[in-house]
Scaffold this motif. Structure first.
Motif, PDB file in Angstrom:
ATOM      1  N   ARG A 288       0.823  -1.168  -0.070  1.00 56.62           N
ATOM      2  CA  ARG A 288       0.054   0.060  -0.004  1.00 56.62           C
ATOM      3  C   ARG A 288       0.986   1.333   0.012  1.00 56.62           C
ATOM      4  O   ARG A 288       1.799   1.421   0.688  1.00 56.62           O
ATOM      5  CB  ARG A 288      -0.816   0.064   1.205  1.00 56.62           C
ATOM      6  N   VAL A 289       0.473   2.199  -0.860  1.00 58.65           N
ATOM      7  CA  VAL A 289       1.264   3.549  -1.090  1.00 58.65           C
ATOM      8  C   VAL A 289       0.585   4.512  -0.532  1.00 58.65           C
ATOM      9  O   VAL A 289      -0.651   4.741  -0.857  1.00 58.65           O
ATOM     10  CB  VAL A 289       1.835   3.594  -2.550  1.00 58.65           C
ATOM     11  N   ALA A 290       1.263   5.416   0.267  1.00 61.98           N
ATOM     12  CA  ALA A 290       0.756   6.594   0.455  1.00 61.98           C
ATOM     13  C   ALA A 290       1.403   7.824   0.801  1.00 61.98           C
ATOM     14  O   ALA A 290       2.716   7.249   1.019  1.00 61.98           O
ATOM     15  CB  ALA A 290      -0.301   6.437   2.126  1.00 61.98           C
ATOM     16  N   PHE A 291       1.257   9.056   0.168  1.00 66.00           N
ATOM     17  CA  PHE A 291       2.203  10.044   0.391  1.00 66.00           C
ATOM     18  C   PHE A 291       3.362   9.499  -0.435  1.00 66.00           C
ATOM     19  O   PHE A 291       4.597  10.095   0.254  1.00 66.00           O
ATOM     20  CB  PHE A 291       2.587  10.500   1.790  1.00 66.00           C
ATOM     21  N   GLY A 292       3.531   9.120  -1.367  1.00 68.12           N
ATOM     22  CA  GLY A 292       4.414   8.814  -2.041  1.00 68.12           C
ATOM     23  C   GLY A 292       5.540   7.934  -1.843  1.00 68.12           C
ATOM     24  O   GLY A 292       6.232   7.366  -2.643  1.00 68.12           O
ATOM     25  N   LYS A 293       4.982   6.669  -1.032  1.00 69.13           N
ATOM     26  CA  LYS A 293       6.050   5.729  -0.525  1.00 69.13           C
ATOM     27  C   LYS A 293       5.241   4.614   0.269  1.00 69.13           C
ATOM     28  O   LYS A 293       4.060   4.949   0.790  1.00 69.13           O
ATOM     29  CB  LYS A 293       7.146   6.164   0.281  1.00 69.13           C
ATOM     30  N   PRO A 294       5.633   3.575   0.017  1.00 68.86           N
ATOM     31  CA  PRO A 294       4.703   2.444   0.696  1.00 68.86           C
ATOM     32  C   PRO A 294       4.667   2.488   2.328  1.00 68.86           C
ATOM     33  O   PRO A 294       5.588   3.075   2.810  1.00 68.86           O
ATOM     34  CB  PRO A 294       5.772   1.001   0.422  1.00 68.86           C
ATOM     35  N   LEU A 295       3.496   2.236   2.769  1.00 65.91           N
ATOM     36  CA  LEU A 295       3.562   2.293   4.141  1.00 65.91           C
ATOM     37  C   LEU A 295       4.437   1.511   4.989  1.00 65.91           C
ATOM     38  O   LEU A 295       4.858   1.904   6.356  1.00 65.91           O
ATOM     39  CB  LEU A 295       1.933   1.694   4.924  1.00 65.91           C
ATOM     40  N   SER A 296       5.503   0.805   4.647  1.00 64.73           N
ATOM     41  CA  SER A 296       6.218  -0.118   5.010  1.00 64.73           C
ATOM     42  C   SER A 296       7.532   0.849   5.530  1.00 64.73           C
ATOM     43  O   SER A 296       8.616   0.457   6.027  1.00 64.73           O
ATOM     44  CB  SER A 296       6.834  -1.370   4.373  1.00 64.73           C
ATOM     45  N   ARG A 297       7.413   1.970   4.601  1.00 64.53           N
ATOM     46  CA  ARG A 297       8.471   2.988   4.714  1.00 64.53           C
ATOM     47  C   ARG A 297       8.100   4.027   5.756  1.00 64.53           C
ATOM     48  O   ARG A 297       9.067   4.966   5.862  1.00 64.53           O
ATOM     49  CB  ARG A 297       9.267   3.361   3.413  1.00 64.53           C
ATOM     50  N   GLN A 298       6.869   4.187   6.172  1.00 67.13           N
ATOM     51  CA  GLN A 298       6.576   4.999   7.145  1.00 67.13           C
ATOM     52  C   GLN A 298       7.113   4.872   8.304  1.00 67.13           C
ATOM     53  O   GLN A 298       6.829   3.668   8.899  1.00 67.13           O
ATOM     54  CB  GLN A 298       5.059   5.166   7.038  1.00 67.13           C
TER      55      GLN A 298
END
Length: 407
Positions: A288-298
């Motif tokens: 899942r991508v949000a704000f330009g990057k996957p959630l796993s990188r949030q």
């Protein structure tokens, strides 16, 4: 310290995991499809053919009655041996029934093994072990705070060669299943006795005159058909005196013998459920991508994944310690550890599942994902087998007692 499992446990783990990969996980869609088909046909409270088919496969694979320490009737495993197997079964909420290891039957079978007469065992235990019938445990009552079991008001009155039972019970899990053949009923047999000697437990045939299932209760909208959590009326129900377990006034003694292992089972299944939720969270976060990057990188998602791993592993180790204590010192000596896991595991599972739901977004609350149902199971177990508050009080009393002993 050696945290490794015994060779037999490792072998059973591998066999269970292989069975899940081949039979359980691929069948999850069919499970819900069969429930939907039964509901549409007006047969919602009908046992699922899928479960019955899988039971035959599990039995043929030697994965049957694993919970029972009695080697003549079960697998002969200790609590410590069985705990990691319960964790695997807990990954799919309905899977434990496939192996004849589901509540409340497991606890009821243990009661019959420990406290039943040969006649009780022949009539009810043997068919339960064979998976031919189901059972229910009737303790909680709608009119009183049943977290304090001394409040129970249902009556067990002797009349000649019979006992007459009156009362209303609810959250009687398993009573919705048409195969339910026997209830273990807890009631007050002597209101004048000391508070913990007033209660008794007695076996009640499900078809006895005066037993009436009033309605299914729902948990966040789920009725758990065809198993169910039912409200049941017992009106002038007559059963033979021989159906009493151990004798009058022994209800609390039986309850403690029943609930200790059951709490281990529940907690390890919850750990399996939390592991499944964490896996789903990681998969969804990677996709899942949000704000330009996957959630796993949030960062917030990474923190929750890390905290989930820590909390699951801590809960598992504490639960295994409790299982080990029960094996080496007995349930009474492990009282504090059992109480601790009963607080820790459900709260941990609720948190991990909730974090997974956040990663899934709105889908996490729908039936398009399994997480909402997972949450109902975890949240229910903050009440079942004693609410958090009761267990915390018990832990605190033990700790305060240590201070008094040392002063």
């Amino acid at each position: 310290m050696d945290f490794s499992y015994s060779p037999r446990t490792v072998d059973l783990q591998q066999r269970l995991l292989a069975f899940f990969a081949e039979h359980i996980t691929p069948a999850e869609p069919r499970y819900f499809e069969e429930i939907a088909a039964n509901t549409a046909a007006g047969r919602r409270w009908t046992p699922l053919q899928l479960i019955e088919d899988l039971k035959a496969k599990a039995r043929a694979a030697g994965l049957w009655n694993l919970f029972l320490p009695d080697s003549e009737r079960g697998a002969g495993l200790s609590n410590q041996d069985y705990a990691p197997l319960a964790e695997i079964m807990g990954r799919t909420p309905w899977a434990s029934e496939v192996f004849n290891c589901s509540a409340p039957d497991t606890g009821n079978m243990e009661v019959l093994v420990r406290y039943g007469t040969p006649e009780h065992q022949q009539r009810w235990l043997e068919p339960l072990l064979e998976g031919k019938i189901r059972s229910a445990f009737a303790m909680t009552e709608p009119a009183v705070a049943s977290s304090d079991a001394t409040n129970i008001q249902a009556s067990i009155a002797r009349d000649g060669d019979e006992y007459v039972l009156n009362g209303r019970k609810w959250w009687t899990s398993g009573a919705g299943d048409p195969r339910c053949a026997v209830y273990i009923f807890m009631g007050k047999s002597d209101p004048e006795a000391p508070s913990h000697s007033q209660q008794s437990m007695i076996l009640v045939p499900a078809d006895a005159p005066g037993v009436k299932v009033l309605r299914p209760l729902t948990v966040f909208g789920y009725d758990d058909a065809p198993h169910g959590h039912m409200e049941v009326a017992f009106d002038d129900v007559r059963v033979p005196v021989s159906n009493i377990l151990l004798g009058e006034g022994r209800g609390f003694e039986i309850a403690q013998g029943r609930l200790g292992p059951g709490r281990i089972h529940h907690c390890m299944r919850l750990i399996g459920l939390a592991e499944r939720a964490l896996e789903l969270m990681c998969e969804r976060a990677s996709e899942r991508v949000a704000f330009g990057k996957p959630l796993s990188r949030q960062t917030v998602t990474q923190e929750r994944i890390a905290e989930a791993r820590c909390q699951i592993d801590m809960a598992r180790l504490l639960t295994l310690k409790a299982a080990w204590m029960m094996d080496v010192a007995g349930n009474k000596s492990a009282k504090s550890e059992i109480a601790m896991i009963k607080v820790v595991a459900p709260n941990m599972a609720c948190r991990v599942i909730d974090w997974a739901m956040q990663v899934f977004g709105a889908m996490g609350m729908s039936e398009d994902a399994p997480l909402a149902y997972f949450y109902t199971i975890a949240r229910t177990l903050r009440f079942a087998d004693g609410p958090d508050e009761v267990h915390r009080n018990s832990i605190a009393k033990i700790e305060l007692g240590k201070l008094r002993q040392s002063s």
